[in-house]
Design a protein around this motif. Structure first.
Motif, PDB file in Angstrom:
ATOM      1  N   GLN A  31       0.820  -1.228   0.000  1.00 47.28           N
ATOM      2  CA  GLN A  31       0.000   0.000   0.000  1.00 47.28           C
ATOM      3  C   GLN A  31       0.846   1.266   0.000  1.00 47.28           C
ATOM      4  O   GLN A  31       0.318   2.350  -0.165  1.00 47.28           O
ATOM      5  CB  GLN A  31      -1.029  -0.007   1.154  1.00 47.28           C
ATOM      6  N   ASN A  82       1.458  -8.837   1.009  1.00 47.37           N
ATOM      7  CA  ASN A  82       1.461  -7.415   1.388  1.00 47.37           C
ATOM      8  C   ASN A  82       2.645  -6.653   0.836  1.00 47.37           C
ATOM      9  O   ASN A  82       2.857  -5.500   1.183  1.00 47.37           O
ATOM     10  CB  ASN A  82       1.514  -7.288   2.917  1.00 47.37           C
ATOM     11  N   PHE A  85      -0.855   7.242  -0.194  1.00 49.39           N
ATOM     12  CA  PHE A  85      -1.098   6.405  -1.374  1.00 49.39           C
ATOM     13  C   PHE A  85      -0.712   7.122  -2.663  1.00 49.39           C
ATOM     14  O   PHE A  85      -0.923   6.605  -3.751  1.00 49.39           O
ATOM     15  CB  PHE A  85      -2.571   5.993  -1.436  1.00 49.39           C
TER      16      PHE A  85
END
Ligand code: BTN
Length: 247
Positions: free
Chosen positions: A71, A124, A223
């Protein structure tokens, strides 16, 4: 960081070639695919990346950034775009060199370089990343639909040596990447990136696809979304392709 340059004089696209070799397990962190000519150079979206034979820098750098959480992958864009700004400033001393969000490099109002990232996420984390970089260097004329290209040669008296340019680029990317690996300097990268943004902190016209509006870029979030202040004081966030810069 050690880089290993693999030069192939002619390719469809350094990114596509890198992707094939990654999938067959033949490329690893630090490998760099470089070419002098791409038959099908890829830009963002469906765009074609124009580059005449032998004139410009066309490379794809392979990273295995297992330390970057999926992320937070925008950090890779920051690492590479800041290296590019730094590099181009060494060649073009008197003009403004900026990052047009998210990852175009501009000299004044003209595009000098672009980045095409392909990140391969596993769980992840990012398993592989291909940073495809095109820098307009010695090409004097452009023929395709690209709206506003410019090259280093337009701001220098003599042609630039592409090998020297590539070595400097790799040094700068390597430095930013290793610093991040050691220090996880998210905040430092973000603030450097933000102050180097084209039109940072200036009122300008944008469009969200339907309506033009006045806005001022003031930040990005973790982000990589662009944060823009409206005249009303309202703050809005935009993802890539949700906002257009109106000239
Ligand atoms: C953009 O601004 O639209 C991104 C342009 C990226 C172009 C480079 S050239 C080397 C690498 N291989 C490709 O096919 N594209 C990138």
């Amino acid at each position: 960081m050690q880089f290993n340059i693999i030069n192939i004089p002619k390719l469809k696209s350094t990114n596509s070639y890198a992707q094939e070799l990654i999938e067959s397990g033949d490329l690893h962190e630090g490998d760099v695919i470089s070419t002098q000519y791409q038959k099908n150079g890829r830009g963002q979206g469906d765009n074609f990346w124009e580059s005449e034979h032998g004139s410009n820098l066309l490379v794809s750098i392979i990273l295995e950034p297992s330390m970057v959480p999926a992320q937070r992958q925008f950090v890779l864009t920051q690492i590479v775009s800041l290296a590019l700004v730094d590099l181009i400033k060494e060649y073009i001393l008197t003009e403004e060199v900026k990052i047009k969000w998210p990852n175009d490099i501009y000299v004044n109002k003209n595009k000098i370089a672009g980045i095409l990232f392909q990140n391969f996420v596993k769980g992840n984390h990012i398993e592989f990343s291909i940073a495809g970089i095109g820098i307009n260097v010695n090409q004097k004329k452009y023929y395709s639909e690209v709206p506003n290209p410019i090259s280093i040669i337009h701001h220098s008296n003599s042609p630039t040596n592409l090998k020297v340019l590539l070595d400097k680029l790799l040094d700068k990317i390597g430095f930013n990447y290793e610093t991040y690996r050691l220090k996880e300097n998210f905040e430092e990268l973000k603030s450097k990136y933000v102050i180097n943004l084209y039109r940072y902190n200036e009122w300008a016209t944008y469009s969200d696809g339907n309506n033009p509006f006045q806005g001022k870029i003031f930040d990005i979030d973790e982000f990589g979304r662009l944060e823009v202040m409206m005249k009303s004081g309202e703050e809005k966030k935009f993802m890539f392709k949700e906002i257009e810069f109106v000239e």
